[in-house]
Design a protein around this motif. Structure first.
Motif, mmCIF file in Angstrom:
data_model
loop_
_atom_site.group_PDB
_atom_site.id
_atom_site.type_symbol
_atom_site.label_atom_id
_atom_site.label_comp_id
_atom_site.label_asym_id
_atom_site.label_seq_id
_atom_site.Cartn_x
_atom_site.Cartn_y
_atom_site.Cartn_z
ATOM 1 N N CYS A 75 89.470 14.361 -4.106
ATOM 2 C CA CYS A 75 90.118 15.228 -5.154
ATOM 3 C C CYS A 75 91.225 16.028 -4.512
ATOM 4 O O CYS A 75 92.180 16.354 -5.068
ATOM 5 C CB CYS A 75 89.003 16.089 -5.804
ATOM 6 S SG CYS A 75 87.719 15.063 -6.740
ATOM 7 N N GLN A 76 90.965 16.715 -3.457
ATOM 8 C CA GLN A 76 91.644 17.855 -2.830
ATOM 9 C C GLN A 76 93.139 16.658 -2.333
ATOM 10 O O GLN A 76 94.136 17.216 -2.375
ATOM 11 C CB GLN A 76 91.018 18.216 -1.475
ATOM 12 C CG GLN A 76 89.809 19.244 -1.934
ATOM 13 C CD GLN A 76 89.336 19.587 -0.705
ATOM 14 O OE1 GLN A 76 88.867 18.896 0.166
ATOM 15 N NE2 GLN A 76 88.902 21.077 -0.563
ATOM 16 N N GLN A 77 92.699 15.531 -1.647
ATOM 17 C CA GLN A 77 93.724 14.656 -1.577
ATOM 18 C C GLN A 77 94.839 14.145 -2.533
ATOM 19 O O GLN A 77 96.012 14.303 -2.310
ATOM 20 C CB GLN A 77 93.336 13.338 -0.612
ATOM 21 C CG GLN A 77 94.475 12.440 0.027
ATOM 22 C CD GLN A 77 93.824 11.409 0.487
ATOM 23 O OE1 GLN A 77 92.709 10.935 0.396
ATOM 24 N NE2 GLN A 77 94.697 10.780 1.365
ATOM 25 N N ALA A 78 94.079 13.982 -3.652
ATOM 26 C CA ALA A 78 94.930 13.779 -4.784
ATOM 27 C C ALA A 78 95.959 14.976 -5.324
ATOM 28 O O ALA A 78 97.013 14.546 -5.585
ATOM 29 C CB ALA A 78 94.014 13.427 -6.098
ATOM 30 N N GLY A 79 95.409 16.185 -5.288
ATOM 31 C CA GLY A 79 96.271 17.314 -5.501
ATOM 32 C C GLY A 79 97.299 17.206 -4.401
ATOM 33 O O GLY A 79 98.509 17.659 -4.642
ATOM 34 N N ALA A 80 96.977 17.311 -3.110
ATOM 35 C CA ALA A 80 98.062 17.344 -2.204
ATOM 36 C C ALA A 80 99.038 16.087 -2.350
ATOM 37 O O ALA A 80 100.168 16.421 -1.734
ATOM 38 C CB ALA A 80 97.324 17.056 -0.524
ATOM 39 N N ALA A 81 98.667 15.075 -2.758
ATOM 40 C CA ALA A 81 99.798 13.971 -2.766
ATOM 41 C C ALA A 81 100.599 14.227 -3.842
ATOM 42 O O ALA A 81 101.798 14.070 -3.817
ATOM 43 C CB ALA A 81 98.896 12.555 -3.120
ATOM 44 N N LEU A 82 100.172 14.737 -4.824
ATOM 45 C CA LEU A 82 101.013 15.155 -6.079
ATOM 46 C C LEU A 82 102.119 16.170 -5.633
ATOM 47 O O LEU A 82 103.150 16.179 -5.681
ATOM 48 C CB LEU A 82 100.218 15.657 -7.294
ATOM 49 C CG LEU A 82 100.859 15.756 -8.789
ATOM 50 C CD1 LEU A 82 101.893 17.053 -8.815
ATOM 51 C CD2 LEU A 82 101.775 14.346 -8.949
ATOM 52 N N ASP A 83 101.615 17.165 -4.920
ATOM 53 C CA ASP A 83 102.285 18.153 -4.253
ATOM 54 C C ASP A 83 103.354 18.103 -3.421
ATOM 55 O O ASP A 83 104.383 18.747 -3.213
ATOM 56 C CB ASP A 83 101.507 19.388 -3.743
ATOM 57 C CG ASP A 83 100.554 20.045 -4.689
ATOM 58 O OD1 ASP A 83 100.835 20.018 -5.868
ATOM 59 O OD2 ASP A 83 99.519 20.955 -4.381
ATOM 60 N N ALA A 84 103.180 16.729 -2.652
ATOM 61 C CA ALA A 84 103.931 16.197 -1.587
ATOM 62 C C ALA A 84 105.390 15.514 -2.197
ATOM 63 O O ALA A 84 106.122 15.262 -1.441
ATOM 64 C CB ALA A 84 103.310 15.548 -0.691
ATOM 65 N N LEU A 85 105.337 15.136 -3.372
ATOM 66 C CA LEU A 85 106.291 14.542 -4.146
ATOM 67 C C LEU A 85 107.477 15.538 -4.197
ATOM 68 O O LEU A 85 107.377 16.835 -4.299
ATOM 69 C CB LEU A 85 105.782 13.904 -5.350
ATOM 70 C CG LEU A 85 105.066 12.864 -5.674
ATOM 71 C CD1 LEU A 85 104.526 12.438 -7.056
ATOM 72 C CD2 LEU A 85 105.403 11.703 -4.680
ATOM 73 N N PRO A 86 108.645 15.020 -4.064
ATOM 74 C CA PRO A 86 109.871 16.198 -4.296
ATOM 75 C C PRO A 86 110.040 16.554 -5.650
ATOM 76 O O PRO A 86 109.694 16.045 -6.691
ATOM 77 C CB PRO A 86 111.155 14.940 -3.925
ATOM 78 C CG PRO A 86 110.585 13.714 -3.070
ATOM 79 C CD PRO A 86 109.277 13.827 -4.033
ATOM 80 N N GLN A 87 110.920 17.579 -5.672
ATOM 81 C CA GLN A 87 110.845 18.530 -6.979
ATOM 82 C C GLN A 87 111.930 17.740 -7.762
ATOM 83 O O GLN A 87 111.584 17.530 -9.057
ATOM 84 C CB GLN A 87 111.405 19.812 -6.733
ATOM 85 C CG GLN A 87 110.206 20.697 -6.176
ATOM 86 C CD GLN A 87 109.148 20.873 -7.130
ATOM 87 O OE1 GLN A 87 109.264 21.184 -8.140
ATOM 88 N NE2 GLN A 87 107.727 20.586 -6.539
ATOM 89 N N ASP A 88 112.751 16.932 -7.169
ATOM 90 C CA ASP A 88 113.850 16.254 -8.059
ATOM 91 C C ASP A 88 113.003 15.094 -8.390
ATOM 92 O O ASP A 88 112.466 14.421 -7.792
ATOM 93 C CB ASP A 88 114.859 15.522 -7.004
ATOM 94 C CG ASP A 88 116.049 14.956 -7.777
ATOM 95 O OD1 ASP A 88 116.620 15.417 -8.784
ATOM 96 O OD2 ASP A 88 115.837 13.561 -7.747
ATOM 97 N N ILE A 89 113.230 14.970 -10.111
ATOM 98 C CA ILE A 89 112.262 13.829 -10.646
ATOM 99 C C ILE A 89 112.816 12.448 -10.358
ATOM 100 O O ILE A 89 111.776 11.574 -10.309
ATOM 101 C CB ILE A 89 112.429 14.191 -12.039
ATOM 102 C CG1 ILE A 89 111.222 13.235 -12.916
ATOM 103 C CG2 ILE A 89 113.729 13.762 -12.678
ATOM 104 C CD1 ILE A 89 110.860 13.640 -14.241
ATOM 105 N N VAL A 90 113.961 12.142 -10.058
ATOM 106 C CA VAL A 90 114.434 10.726 -9.631
ATOM 107 C C VAL A 90 113.912 10.561 -8.308
ATOM 108 O O VAL A 90 113.291 9.443 -8.011
ATOM 109 C CB VAL A 90 115.993 10.813 -9.501
ATOM 110 C CG1 VAL A 90 116.358 9.497 -9.116
ATOM 111 C CG2 VAL A 90 116.488 11.157 -10.874
ATOM 112 N N ALA A 91 114.036 11.314 -7.263
ATOM 113 C CA ALA A 91 113.481 11.291 -6.012
ATOM 114 C C ALA A 91 111.870 11.076 -6.110
ATOM 115 O O ALA A 91 111.213 10.182 -5.362
ATOM 116 C CB ALA A 91 113.860 12.211 -4.910
ATOM 117 N N ALA A 92 111.147 12.075 -6.633
ATOM 118 C CA ALA A 92 109.815 11.877 -6.937
ATOM 119 C C ALA A 92 109.367 10.484 -7.613
ATOM 120 O O ALA A 92 108.244 9.846 -7.187
ATOM 121 C CB ALA A 92 109.435 13.001 -7.853
#
Length: 284
Positions: free
Chosen positions: A198-215
């Motif tokens: 569960c912690q890793q799932a949250g960290a994975a989402l937070d690691a995506l870029p803020q720009d939605i295209v890049a994310a």
């Protein structure tokens, strides 16, 4: 009966089987697996807590009961991550699948035309210009959208979770854990491993870029090809209409977009639990 994982929203972090919340509602249950959305929802400060499904195992003897654990998380941080993932998935769903590259057509050398051929060309209605094979192939390979059902499922997810907001979430995995373990220490270790996921799932989402295209691009890549941690939490996920198609084996790791509040285990709130306890005492 299938062994399942169960997800609830409630008002407290249970410290014991008898520590009942003021309010509690079912959110979802899943056969033989724990979907990614469960883990992402539970990523808001997940902690070990007491199971509310049972205060021991059927095999327990006397007063010596195996203590069972579940996972408690804060609703709002997990829900915020779910909403961001949905925004990225909506962008992906709106994109047309990238067509396979079309090889350039092989054009034969022109043949010298006779006087009769030129006359036919001047007067024949069939001599209108024709589209090249490559142009026809490109037009045929451009659909309007990448997913037809997924956007509706995402809307339903948001609406359901909004309607079932509470202070905390409870993830119960005891049915899955007891498929392989029967003693307290190994059962607790199973729940601790799930808490780390569960912690890793949250960290994975937070690691995506803020720009939605890049994310969106990185999310698609991480689902298809294993990345370094924490992005490896996305590996195996599909972000299209087959996101939960485990029965057809289109995917082995469900995203988890099925929601309902009537679960196999309908857990009692504090008032209901105390009334049931008084009733049992009176009947004894």
């Amino acid at each position: 009966m299938a062994n399942r994982s169960y997800l609830y929203s409630l008002t407290n972090r249970p410290t014991a089987y008898t520590d009942r919340p003021e309010t509690i509602s079912g959110i979802s249950e899943w056969n033989y697996d724990i979907p990614f959305m469960y883990r992402l929802l539970m990523s808001g400060d997940p902690q070990l807590c007491a199971s509310l499904i049972s205060d021991g195992l059927d095999s327990d003897e006397g007063d010596e009961k195996v203590r069972l654990y579940a996972i408690s998380g804060r609703f709002e941080p997990g829900f915020a991550r779910v909403k961001r993932l949905i925004d990225i998935m909506r962008y992906l769903a709106a994109q047309a699948p990238v067509p396979a590259p079309v090889a350039a057509p092989v054009v034969a050398a022109p043949k010298a035309a006779s006087f009769v051929d030129r006359l036919k060309g001047w007067f024949s209605p069939s001599a209108a210009p024709k589209a090249t094979p490559a142009a026809v192939a490109r037009a045929a390979a451009t659909p309007a959208t990448g997913s037809t059902q997924l956007p509706g499922w995402l809307d339903e997810t948001l609406a359901f979770l909004e309607a079932h907001r509470n202070e905390h979430l409870l993830l119960e995995t005891v049915e899955l854990d007891t498929m392989t373990e029967s003693e307290e220490a190994p059962l607790r270790a199973c729940v601790e491993k799930e808490l780390a996921r569960c912690q890793q799932a949250g960290a994975a989402l937070d690691a995506l870029p803020q720009d939605i295209v890049a994310a969106a691009q990185l999310l698609r890549e991480a689902g298809a090809k294993k990345q370094a941690a924490p992005l490896d939490a996305f590996f195996g996920l599909r972000f299209d209409d087959d996101c939960d198609s485990t029965r057809s084996r289109a995917t082995e790791y469900p995203l988890g977009l099925q929601w309902y509040d009537v679960l196999y285990f309908g857990l009692l709130n504090r008032a209901e639990f105390e009334a049931a306890t008084r009733g049992d005492a009176a009947a004894a």
